[in-house]
Motif scaffolding. Structure first.
Motif, mmCIF file in Angstrom:
data_model
loop_
_atom_site.group_PDB
_atom_site.id
_atom_site.type_symbol
_atom_site.label_atom_id
_atom_site.label_comp_id
_atom_site.label_asym_id
_atom_site.label_seq_id
_atom_site.Cartn_x
_atom_site.Cartn_y
_atom_site.Cartn_z
ATOM 1 N N ASP A 183 0.826 -1.208 0.000
ATOM 2 C CA ASP A 183 0.000 0.000 0.000
ATOM 3 C C ASP A 183 0.862 1.261 0.000
ATOM 4 O O ASP A 183 0.512 2.261 -0.634
ATOM 5 C CB ASP A 183 -0.925 0.004 1.220
ATOM 6 N N LEU A 184 1.988 1.208 0.719
ATOM 7 C CA LEU A 184 2.895 2.367 0.718
ATOM 8 C C LEU A 184 3.476 2.592 -0.674
ATOM 9 O O LEU A 184 3.548 3.734 -1.151
ATOM 10 C CB LEU A 184 4.010 2.150 1.732
ATOM 11 N N LEU A 185 3.891 1.513 -1.347
ATOM 12 C CA LEU A 185 4.409 1.645 -2.711
ATOM 13 C C LEU A 185 3.358 2.241 -3.640
ATOM 14 O O LEU A 185 3.665 3.119 -4.464
ATOM 15 C CB LEU A 185 4.855 0.278 -3.240
ATOM 16 N N LEU A 186 2.109 1.776 -3.499
ATOM 17 C CA LEU A 186 1.051 2.296 -4.361
ATOM 18 C C LEU A 186 0.809 3.777 -4.080
ATOM 19 O O LEU A 186 0.639 4.573 -5.015
ATOM 20 C CB LEU A 186 -0.232 1.497 -4.147
ATOM 21 N N LEU A 237 -2.066 17.007 -1.064
ATOM 22 C CA LEU A 237 -2.002 17.080 0.395
ATOM 23 C C LEU A 237 -2.602 15.826 1.024
ATOM 24 O O LEU A 237 -2.055 15.271 1.990
ATOM 25 C CB LEU A 237 -2.742 18.330 0.889
ATOM 26 N N ALA A 238 -3.730 15.367 0.500
ATOM 27 C CA ALA A 238 -4.372 14.168 1.047
ATOM 28 C C ALA A 238 -3.487 12.944 0.858
ATOM 29 O O ALA A 238 -3.348 12.110 1.769
ATOM 30 C CB ALA A 238 -5.732 13.957 0.378
ATOM 31 N N LEU A 239 -2.869 12.808 -0.323
ATOM 32 C CA LEU A 239 -2.031 11.641 -0.575
ATOM 33 C C LEU A 239 -0.763 11.671 0.277
ATOM 34 O O LEU A 239 -0.295 10.630 0.746
ATOM 35 C CB LEU A 239 -1.657 11.580 -2.054
ATOM 36 N N ARG A 240 -0.200 12.840 0.487
ATOM 37 C CA ARG A 240 0.995 12.910 1.333
ATOM 38 C C ARG A 240 0.664 12.575 2.781
ATOM 39 O O ARG A 240 1.468 11.945 3.489
ATOM 40 C CB ARG A 240 1.620 14.293 1.226
ATOM 41 N N ALA A 241 -0.518 12.990 3.228
ATOM 42 C CA ALA A 241 -0.948 12.588 4.575
ATOM 43 C C ALA A 241 -1.142 11.080 4.646
ATOM 44 O O ALA A 241 -0.767 10.431 5.635
ATOM 45 C CB ALA A 241 -2.238 13.319 4.945
ATOM 46 N N GLU A 242 -1.725 10.508 3.602
ATOM 47 C CA GLU A 242 -1.910 9.054 3.562
ATOM 48 C C GLU A 242 -0.568 8.340 3.571
ATOM 49 O O GLU A 242 -0.392 7.309 4.237
ATOM 50 C CB GLU A 242 -2.692 8.678 2.304
ATOM 51 N N GLU A 243 0.412 8.881 2.863
ATOM 52 C CA GLU A 243 1.754 8.288 2.857
ATOM 53 C C GLU A 243 2.342 8.278 4.261
ATOM 54 O O GLU A 243 2.911 7.269 4.705
ATOM 55 C CB GLU A 243 2.655 9.068 1.903
ATOM 56 N N ALA A 498 -3.775 0.710 11.473
ATOM 57 C CA ALA A 498 -3.768 0.419 10.043
ATOM 58 C C ALA A 498 -4.014 1.671 9.246
ATOM 59 O O ALA A 498 -4.758 2.545 9.639
ATOM 60 C CB ALA A 498 -4.837 -0.629 9.713
ATOM 61 N N ALA A 499 -3.381 1.728 8.084
ATOM 62 C CA ALA A 499 -3.507 2.895 7.223
ATOM 63 C C ALA A 499 -4.838 2.863 6.501
ATOM 64 O O ALA A 499 -5.510 1.839 6.459
ATOM 65 C CB ALA A 499 -2.358 2.919 6.222
ATOM 66 N N PRO A 500 -5.261 3.988 5.923
ATOM 67 C CA PRO A 500 -6.508 4.002 5.189
ATOM 68 C C PRO A 500 -6.492 2.994 4.067
ATOM 69 O O PRO A 500 -5.453 2.632 3.539
ATOM 70 C CB PRO A 500 -6.571 5.446 4.647
ATOM 71 N N SER A 501 -7.676 2.567 3.689
ATOM 72 C CA SER A 501 -7.795 1.556 2.652
ATOM 73 C C SER A 501 -7.272 2.069 1.332
ATOM 74 O O SER A 501 -7.365 3.226 0.991
ATOM 75 C CB SER A 501 -9.259 1.147 2.499
ATOM 76 N N THR A 502 -6.704 1.138 0.539
ATOM 77 C CA THR A 502 -6.206 1.516 -0.769
ATOM 78 C C THR A 502 -7.330 1.805 -1.749
ATOM 79 O O THR A 502 -7.089 2.147 -2.890
ATOM 80 C CB THR A 502 -5.350 0.376 -1.357
ATOM 81 N N SER A 503 -8.565 1.655 -1.306
ATOM 82 C CA SER A 503 -9.678 1.894 -2.215
ATOM 83 C C SER A 503 -9.913 3.387 -2.453
ATOM 84 O O SER A 503 -10.702 3.746 -3.297
ATOM 85 C CB SER A 503 -10.958 1.258 -1.666
ATOM 86 N N SER A 504 -9.261 4.265 -1.657
ATOM 87 C CA SER A 504 -9.422 5.678 -1.905
ATOM 88 C C SER A 504 -8.851 6.008 -3.266
ATOM 89 O O SER A 504 -7.794 5.534 -3.634
ATOM 90 C CB SER A 504 -8.705 6.487 -0.817
ATOM 91 N N SER A 505 -9.531 6.808 -4.035
ATOM 92 C CA SER A 505 -9.102 7.100 -5.387
ATOM 93 C C SER A 505 -8.840 8.566 -5.551
ATOM 94 O O SER A 505 -9.288 9.405 -4.778
ATOM 95 C CB SER A 505 -10.156 6.639 -6.407
#
Length: 509
Positions: A183-186, A237-243, A498-505
């Motif tokens: 998920d981190l790689l994605l 910003l959202a993706l960097r927070a998710e990372e 656990a990190a947020p689901s990878t289903s976020s698009s």
């Protein structure tokens, strides 16, 4: 990030902004050849990317027993298996169960009795009266032959069943770390895609501005491009927070400080499509390695031994006693030896119920083993079917879809230049290939999650696939198996932190 720059990524062609600026400055107003050059400059990174994908054959990852890895992931796995308290908890439970084995077969403690027998109440008559003496008696209860061995075997099989929890904890911890790393790689690769999309928006905004300045385009086109650039910044910003959340989750799983950085060199596209082998081999592998099946088989064997023990418990136990009675004086000492046996007067009816209970328990565990074997075979076949569909989907992306998306974007930009397409069509074309590549990456991630679930011997069903084009994130059914040990008597289910689901698009991608 400075204007006109994007993250460097190995194997990814970056936009050439200096060339595009020179074309915008000199070629736009001079000739149609300049117009075509501008279009080709804008689309060159996307076309190159699509060609790269079509040139690269579909790679087959190692079987589930040898999942793709790198130095960072290997270190995370080693640290997680060393640091996770869930694994230490399961190991402690196994040690406790093994300590019960010698207890089950131990003899009961002997009984020592000391007494005195005296003639009359006027004084001690030991040595003076023949019937007065001191008695020292010892007695030992002896279970009927075979009972101790059966009790020991029942306890040993119970310890064997508990030991399967350690195997489940290890499998689930490893799968949890692998999924988190994937998920981190994605997430990081999606950030690269977002940077590339931002560069395309900037180029499209430049095109809209020049068309507006020359009177060939509308001001709304320029405003729309600027609006989309601001929306992209929000998504960044959202993706960097998710990372950051995913990095902290992996650090927690491996016992590291939460904010310790995790450098990665592997890309999602590098892991390829896994190969789980043929159905018979995959089913056999799952049946051999499943901790749940090993636990239930041990419980079934334990139930059989408990039924045999229940039958033998109806047989009487013995008590052996011996003693000596010194009488003092000139009287010789006396001795005594006796053997007693239990009479099942009141317990006989209870023992018959215990036998019936053990028989029902044995039948129950036998059916539980059969049901679990069926579930394991079903999960393997579900994963094989889903993986085959994902492999075909990846082939569609690589064999034509990405190239077609790039060609569509190129054609739309050309038509916009001559006034035959709207700017909205240009915007959709610009984002189309990025969206297709993100869905392609998600498809690779879904395939890897299936391989991870197979290596974990997961019992969780494979959810229905929505198709790569819908941007469905990680497949729910490719996740973890239920496990009390690896989830802290919960995952290896959802890991704490656990990190947020990878289903976020990414909207607009």
């Amino acid at each position: 990030m400075a204007r006109g720059t994007s993250r460097a990524q190995p194997g990814v062609v970056q936009p050439t902004h200096d060339i595009s600026r020179s074309v915008l400055a000199s070629g736009w107003r001079r000739s149609p050849r300049g117009h075509l050059a501008l279009v080709l400059v804008l689309l060159s990174p996307l076309v190159a990317l699509a060609r790269e994908e079509t040139r690269t054959p579909v790679t087959r990852a190692a079987p589930a027993s040898a999942l793709p890895t790198d130095a960072t992931l290997e270190q995370l796995l080693a640290e997680a298996l060393e640091a996770r308290p869930e694994l230490r908890q399961a190991e402690a439970q196994v040690r406790a169960a093994r300590e019960r084995v010698p207890q089950a077969g131990a003899l009961p403690d002997p009984v020592l009795q000391v007494g005195i027998q005296n003639d009359g109440f006027d004084g001690l008559m030991i040595g003076e009266m023949e019937g007065s003496y001191i008695s020292i008696m010892a007695s030992q209860a002896l279970p009927f032959p075979g009972k101790r061995a059966l009790r020991t075997e029942v306890a040993r099989l119970g310890a064997t069943a508990v030991s399967a929890r350690v195997a489940r904890a290890r499998l689930s911890i490893e799968a949890e770390v692998r999924r988190g790393y994937l998920d981190l790689l994605l997430t990081r690769e999606r950030l690269v895609l977002l940077d590339r999309l931002q560069a395309l928006w900037k180029q499209s905004a430049d095109m809209a501005r020049i068309r507006y300045e020359t009177g060939e385009g509308a001001q709304s086109d320029l405003l729309r491009a600027q609006l989309e650039l601001n929306r992209l910044r929000q998504r960044q910003l959202a993706l960097r927070a998710e990372e950051r959340v995913r990095v902290q989750s992996l650090n927690r799983q491996s016992g590291r400080p939460l904010d310790e950085p995790l450098p990665t060199t592997t890309r999602v596209r590098d892991v390829g499509v896994p190969e789980l082998g043929d159905r018979e081999a995959a089913e056999r592998d799952s049946l051999e390695r499943s901790p749940e099946l090993a636990e239930r088989r041990a419980l079934m064997a334990q139930a059989e031994q408990q039924m045999a023990l229940a039958r033998r418990e109806r047989l009487p136990d013995f008590t052996v006693s011996a003693g000596v009675m010194p009488r003092g004086g000139d009287f010789p000492p006396m001795w005594q030896a006796s053997v007693g046996v239990n009479l099942p007067v009141f317990s006989g009816r209870m023992r018959s119920r215990v036998v019936a209970e053990s028989g029902a328990q044995t039948e129950s565990t036998t059916h539980a083993v059969a049901a679990l074997e069926q579930d394991l075979r079903l999960r393997v076949r579900e994963r094989l079917i889903a993986l085959e569909a994902l492999r075909d989907t990846v082939a569609i992306y690589r064999d034509g879809l990405l190239m077609q998306s790039a060609a569509t974007a190129e054609s739309t930009l050309t038509q916009y230049r001559v006034g035959r397409a709207s700017f909205a069509s240009v915007l959709e074309a610009n984002t189309g290939i990025i969206r297709d590549e993100e869905d392609y990456l998600r498809t690779l991630v879904d395939a890897q999650r299936l391989a991870i679930a197979q290596a974990e011997v997961s019992l969780e069903p494979v959810a229905s696939m929505g198709g790569g084009g819908q941007g469905a994130g990680g497949m729910p059914g490719a996740g973890s198996a239920p496990s009390a040990s690896a989830r802290g008597a919960a995952p290896a289910g959802s890991a704490p932190g656990a990190a947020p689901s990878t289903s976020s698009s990414m909207s607009g991608m």
